[in-house]
Design an enzyme around this catalytic site. Sequence first.
Site: not given
Length: 399
Positions: A190, A320, A373
Amino acid sequence: MASGKYTIKPFKVDLSAEVPRLKAQLAATQLPTHNPIPGGEDEKWGITLAQLTKLRDEWLVYDWGAEQERINSYKHFTTEIDGTTIHFVHEKSGIDGAIPLIITHGWPGSFDEYLPVVRPLLQSAEITLPDGRKKKVSFDVVIPSLPGFVFSSAPPTVEGRSLKSTAKLWNTLMAEVLGYSNGYAIAGSDWGALISWHLFDLFPENVRGAYLTMFPFAPIDSAQVAKDNQTLSEIERFGLDKMAERGASGMGYFAEQSTKPDTIGLALQDNAIGQLAWIGEKFYGASDPTGNGELTTKDILTGVSLYFLTKSFLSSVFQYAHNPSPFEAPRKSDNSAPLGYGNFKWDAIHWPRYYVSQFANLVFYRDHEKGGHFPGSDNPAGFVDDVREFLGVHFAFRP
């Protein structure tokens, strides 16, 4: 203890005082007894009421004390680099020639995601070299918390949160604070994989090998594969199909956290059930759903507990907003060190072998039927085997 101009402080996780309030808030939460929307329990709409209710009920009886004791069985430290407090786990194998390895998590993960791989990597294990000779391999393992996550403070500037700035922090941590000045290896998933790539790219003199599950380059689709006249493995094809499906319906959180992090961050900062739904959906949606994966509901609850009890959810989603365009045009790194890639079937994003080979000196690529993930928790044995085999064969300290 001091290391040059940096001070390393032992750290102990102690969040028990916050747990009664968390449990009280959960107990007072009134979830619906049923979903009144026709078809509303379809997982395509997000976490289901049944899933959330199950997680909430388990969280009410969840033993944080036992989890905290498990977490504290590892050696934790903090240090300050460029005005940012960095928390990290650091375990040494005590074996001569051990490979220093820094592993970086992403969102909604934490350092805890990779604790299952620490002790296996510390142990001396025998691998077979390409020429048939045997070799013993072990690792010193470092797992930092990303800036702004759980026990690491948010950087004092917006630029300090960029992927390249975090990569610079990590190089300072490894080469200067911890003294691995003859080179080290990196791994990540990630955001941790994207940061690790920049670490690999920016510091070729120190980074002597990289094992990643993502890259900061735009993924390709099946149409591009056909245009390139490439043949993919079954898992590579599956991954591209799954990625296309996710791109159509699974990126709402990315848009919200990239553009309005305060809205979602403040809404959920002190909202236990809200964090459980928002984060739990990501764990369910990007882990192995077949029953073969090893990520458990306890892993999810520990992850959410760390965000809630440290009051770091708001800060975490700004990862983000401060990196709104993490993917760039593909290019080849000037670092000639070996690159390895783990292609876990149920991951959220996938890169075929032929595409990855354009980025760097790809010498290791392995498909995994098991895991997604969060490989450190979902398929820890596969992660360990990959890292051990790849770096055991190809890693070399700087002369």
